[in-house]
Design a protein around this motif. Structure first.
Motif, PDB file in Angstrom:
ATOM      1  N   PHE A   1      30.479  40.842  42.955  1.00  0.00           N
ATOM      2  CA  PHE A   1      31.644  39.969  42.794  1.00  0.00           C
ATOM      3  C   PHE A   1      31.234  38.581  42.298  1.00  0.00           C
ATOM      4  N   ARG A   2      30.066  38.120  42.708  1.00  0.00           N
ATOM      5  CA  ARG A   2      29.602  36.792  42.297  1.00  0.00           C
ATOM      6  C   ARG A   2      29.101  36.803  40.852  1.00  0.00           C
ATOM      7  N   GLN A   3      28.150  37.673  40.561  1.00  0.00           N
ATOM      8  CA  GLN A   3      27.453  37.595  39.281  1.00  0.00           C
ATOM      9  C   GLN A   3      28.155  38.325  38.146  1.00  0.00           C
ATOM     10  N   GLN A   4      28.755  39.478  38.440  1.00  0.00           N
ATOM     11  CA  GLN A   4      29.399  40.245  37.375  1.00  0.00           C
ATOM     12  C   GLN A   4      30.864  39.864  37.173  1.00  0.00           C
ATOM     13  N   LEU A   5      31.562  39.610  38.279  1.00  0.00           N
ATOM     14  CA  LEU A   5      32.995  39.331  38.189  1.00  0.00           C
ATOM     15  C   LEU A   5      33.310  37.848  38.305  1.00  0.00           C
ATOM     16  N   HIS A   6      32.284  37.021  38.491  1.00  0.00           N
ATOM     17  CA  HIS A   6      32.398  35.556  38.435  1.00  0.00           C
ATOM     18  C   HIS A   6      33.395  34.986  39.452  1.00  0.00           C
ATOM     19  N   CYS A   7      33.342  35.512  40.661  1.00  0.00           N
ATOM     20  CA  CYS A   7      34.147  34.954  41.753  1.00  0.00           C
ATOM     21  C   CYS A   7      33.314  33.903  42.500  1.00  0.00           C
ATOM     22  N   SER A   8      33.993  33.004  43.192  1.00  0.00           N
ATOM     23  CA  SER A   8      33.276  32.018  44.003  1.00  0.00           C
ATOM     24  C   SER A   8      32.634  32.719  45.198  1.00  0.00           C
ATOM     25  N   GLN A   9      31.702  32.029  45.858  1.00  0.00           N
ATOM     26  CA  GLN A   9      31.023  32.626  47.001  1.00  0.00           C
ATOM     27  C   GLN A   9      32.007  32.986  48.106  1.00  0.00           C
ATOM     28  N   GLY A  10      32.941  32.079  48.400  1.00  0.00           N
ATOM     29  CA  GLY A  10      33.918  32.351  49.453  1.00  0.00           C
ATOM     30  C   GLY A  10      34.790  33.547  49.143  1.00  0.00           C
ATOM     31  N   VAL A  11      35.226  33.664  47.892  1.00  0.00           N
ATOM     32  CA  VAL A  11      36.057  34.804  47.479  1.00  0.00           C
ATOM     33  C   VAL A  11      35.242  36.093  47.516  1.00  0.00           C
ATOM     34  N   ALA A  12      34.001  36.036  47.029  1.00  0.00           N
ATOM     35  CA  ALA A  12      33.142  37.228  47.027  1.00  0.00           C
ATOM     36  C   ALA A  12      32.907  37.736  48.446  1.00  0.00           C
TER      37      ALA A  12
ATOM     38  N   SER B   1      43.620  46.431  39.843  1.00  0.00           N
ATOM     39  CA  SER B   1      43.168  45.274  39.062  1.00  0.00           C
ATOM     40  C   SER B   1      41.775  45.508  38.484  1.00  0.00           C
ATOM     41  N   LEU B   2      40.885  46.088  39.280  1.00  0.00           N
ATOM     42  CA  LEU B   2      39.530  46.346  38.805  1.00  0.00           C
ATOM     43  C   LEU B   2      39.519  47.417  37.709  1.00  0.00           C
ATOM     44  N   GLN B   3      40.460  48.364  37.774  1.00  0.00           N
ATOM     45  CA  GLN B   3      40.536  49.410  36.748  1.00  0.00           C
ATOM     46  C   GLN B   3      40.851  48.835  35.373  1.00  0.00           C
ATOM     47  N   SER B   4      41.485  47.666  35.332  1.00  0.00           N
ATOM     48  CA  SER B   4      41.838  47.053  34.051  1.00  0.00           C
ATOM     49  C   SER B   4      40.668  46.330  33.406  1.00  0.00           C
ATOM     50  N   LEU B   5      39.557  46.185  34.130  1.00  0.00           N
ATOM     51  CA  LEU B   5      38.373  45.522  33.591  1.00  0.00           C
ATOM     52  C   LEU B   5      37.582  46.485  32.716  1.00  0.00           C
TER      53      LEU B   5
ATOM     54  N   MET C   1      36.741  39.981  33.269  1.00  0.00           N
ATOM     55  CA  MET C   1      36.178  39.647  34.577  1.00  0.00           C
ATOM     56  C   MET C   1      37.297  39.219  35.538  1.00  0.00           C
ATOM     57  N   LEU C   2      37.041  39.344  36.819  1.00  0.00           N
ATOM     58  CA  LEU C   2      38.051  39.011  37.824  1.00  0.00           C
ATOM     59  C   LEU C   2      38.233  37.496  37.934  1.00  0.00           C
ATOM     60  N   LYS C   3      37.130  36.774  38.045  1.00  0.00           N
ATOM     61  CA  LYS C   3      37.077  35.306  37.999  1.00  0.00           C
ATOM     62  C   LYS C   3      38.069  34.638  38.953  1.00  0.00           C
ATOM     63  N   LEU C   4      37.976  34.987  40.232  1.00  0.00           N
ATOM     64  CA  LEU C   4      38.763  34.307  41.266  1.00  0.00           C
ATOM     65  C   LEU C   4      37.889  33.183  41.836  1.00  0.00           C
ATOM     66  N   ARG C   5      38.247  31.941  41.532  1.00  0.00           N
ATOM     67  CA  ARG C   5      37.371  30.825  41.821  1.00  0.00           C
ATOM     68  C   ARG C   5      37.668  30.095  43.130  1.00  0.00           C
ATOM     69  N   SER C   6      38.739  30.471  43.810  1.00  0.00           N
ATOM     70  CA  SER C   6      39.073  29.810  45.078  1.00  0.00           C
ATOM     71  C   SER C   6      39.812  30.784  45.978  1.00  0.00           C
ATOM     72  N   VAL C   7      39.819  30.477  47.279  1.00  0.00           N
ATOM     73  CA  VAL C   7      40.545  31.315  48.235  1.00  0.00           C
ATOM     74  C   VAL C   7      42.039  31.258  47.945  1.00  0.00           C
ATOM     75  N   GLU C   8      42.519  30.102  47.494  1.00  0.00           N
ATOM     76  CA  GLU C   8      43.940  29.979  47.140  1.00  0.00           C
ATOM     77  C   GLU C   8      44.297  30.938  46.010  1.00  0.00           C
ATOM     78  N   HIS C   9      43.413  31.033  45.051  1.00  0.00           N
ATOM     79  CA  HIS C   9      43.624  31.957  43.934  1.00  0.00           C
ATOM     80  C   HIS C   9      43.634  33.398  44.432  1.00  0.00           C
ATOM     81  N   LEU C  10      42.742  33.716  45.376  1.00  0.00           N
ATOM     82  CA  LEU C  10      42.701  35.058  45.969  1.00  0.00           C
ATOM     83  C   LEU C  10      44.000  35.369  46.704  1.00  0.00           C
TER      84      LEU C  10
END
Length: 295
Positions: free
Chosen positions: A116-127, A63-67, A1-10
Motif C-alpha cells: 500500500f505504501r510503495q506500490q499504491l502510494h498511500c500514506s503510512q497511516g492509511v497503509a 476499487s483495486l480491480q480498477s487499477l 494507483m490508489l494514492k490515499l494520502r490522509s485518513v480523511e481521504h480514506l
C-alpha cells in the motif's frame, strides 16, 4: 494507483467515519467467522468476514480491480479466469507448475503495508489501516473478497522478475492465485527451473515440492483442470461425470423420484462451466438438462 494520502481521504473513500475504520482495522479478527474446509486435498482455515466488514472489503476489492494489474495474474482478477490462465500454455512442449507453499499465510501484514505504501502510494497511516482491514491474525485470510487482489498486488515485484526472466528465455508465464505455471521448450525449461525457484525464494516465498507438476506433450497436460494439448479442452472424465449425473437423473424421473432444485443447480453449474470453455459440448448437455426440468 490508489494514492490515499490522509485518513480523511480514506474516510471519504470508504464512506465511513474514522472511528469505525479504526475499530474494524485494529480488531478485524472479531469480524471473521472461521471454519475448516478441504481444498486441494489439504484442510485449510477459511476466514469469512461478517456483514459489518464484508461490504468494506468488497468496496476495496472493487476499487483495486480498477487499477492496472500485472498481466500474468489471472486468479481473482476481473475479466480473467482459469480459461485465460490455461490458455497461455496451449500446445507447448513442456508445462511446469509450482504452488507457493501456504500462500495466503505467506502474505503477511508487513508485506501488505509495504504494498500500500510503495506500490499504491498511500500514506503510512492509511497503509496501516488498510492492512488492518484486509488482514486477519497477521496475514491475508483465505475467504475474504479482497484477499486475491491484494495478494496479486503484493506479488507484483515477484511477477515482474519472473516475467523478465521467462520472456528472455522464450517461456510463457501465468499465475493463478498460488499456482505459478511456465511453459515452452524442454531444453529452455530445464535450464530455467532452478533459477525460477531461486527468484521465488528471494521474494520471500517457498514452493510446495509435493505440488510440482512437469508435463510433456506426449501425455495429457492440464493447467487448473483444463487440458492444454493442442488447444483448450475440458477433461474427458469431467464430461463423463456430467453425463453420468444426467443419466441418473433421467432414470430417477422414470422411477418417479423427484429431482431436487439443489441437484439440478449442481449439474447446471457444471454445464455452464463446460459451455464457457467448449460451447458446443455444453449445448447438448444443456438441452438434456432443460428436458429434465420441463418434465
Amino acid at each position: 494507483m490508489l494514492k490515499l494520502r490522509s485518513v480523511e481521504h480514506l474516510c471519504y473513500f470508504l464512506n465511513l467515519p474514522e472511528s469505525r475504520i479504526i475499530e474494524l482495522s485494529t480488531n478485524s479478527q472479531r469480524y471473521y467467522r472461521k471454519k475448516l474446509r478441504q481444498i486441494k486435498g489439504k484442510v485449510r482455515t477459511i476466514s469469512i468476514p461478517n456483514r459489518s466488514l464484508k461490504p468494506v472489503l468488497r468496496k476495496l476489492n472493487d476499487s483495486l480491480q480498477s487499477l492496472p494489474i500485472h498481466p500474468c495474474f489471472h486468479g481473482g482478477i476481473a475479466r480473467r479466469s482459469i480459461k485465460t490462465h490455461a490458455g497461455r500454455h496451449t500446445s507447448k512442449q513442456v508445462v511446469l507448475s509450482h504452488d507457493i507453499n501456504d500462500f495466503f499465510p505467506s502474505v503477511g501484514e508487513a508485506m501488505v503495508i509495504k504494498c500500500f505504501r510503495q506500490q499504491l502510494h498511500c500514506s503510512q497511516g492509511v497503509a496501516d489501516l488498510l492492512a488492518g482491514l484486509v488482514c486477519c491474525d497477521g496475514c491475508l485470510p483465505q475467504g475474504s473478497p479482497a484477499s486475491s487482489i491484494v495478494a496479486a498486488l503484493c506479488l507484483t515485484p515477484l511477477a515482474r522478475r519472473l516475467e523478465s526472466f521467462t520472456k528472455h528465455r522464450r517461456l510463457r508465464l501465468s499465475i493463478y492465485v498460488d499456482d505459478i505455471t511456465v511453459s515452452g521448450n524442454e531444453k529452455d525449461m530445464k535450464r530455467a527451473e532452478p533459477i525460477l525457484l531461486q527468484i521465488i525464494e528471494q521474494e520471500g516465498f517457498t514452493h510446495n515440492v509435493k505440488k510440482r507438476s512437469y508435463q510433456q506433450s506426449d501425455e495429457v497436460q492440464t493447467v487448473t483442470g483444463l487440458v492444454v494439448n493442442n488447444g483448450l479442452r475440458i477433461r474427458a472424465e469431467y464430461l463423463r461425470d456430467i453425463d453420468r449425473s444426467l443419466m441418473e437423473a433421467e432414470l430417477d424421473l422414470l422411477r418417479g423420484v423427484r429431482l431436487t432444485a439443489s441437484r439440478l443447480r449442481t449439474v447446471s453449474g457444471k454445464i455452464a462451466y463446460v459451455s464457457s470453455i467448449e460451447p458446443d459440448k455444453g449445448l447438448a448437455r444443456r438441452q438434456r438438462l432443460r428436458e429434465l426440468v420441463e418434465v
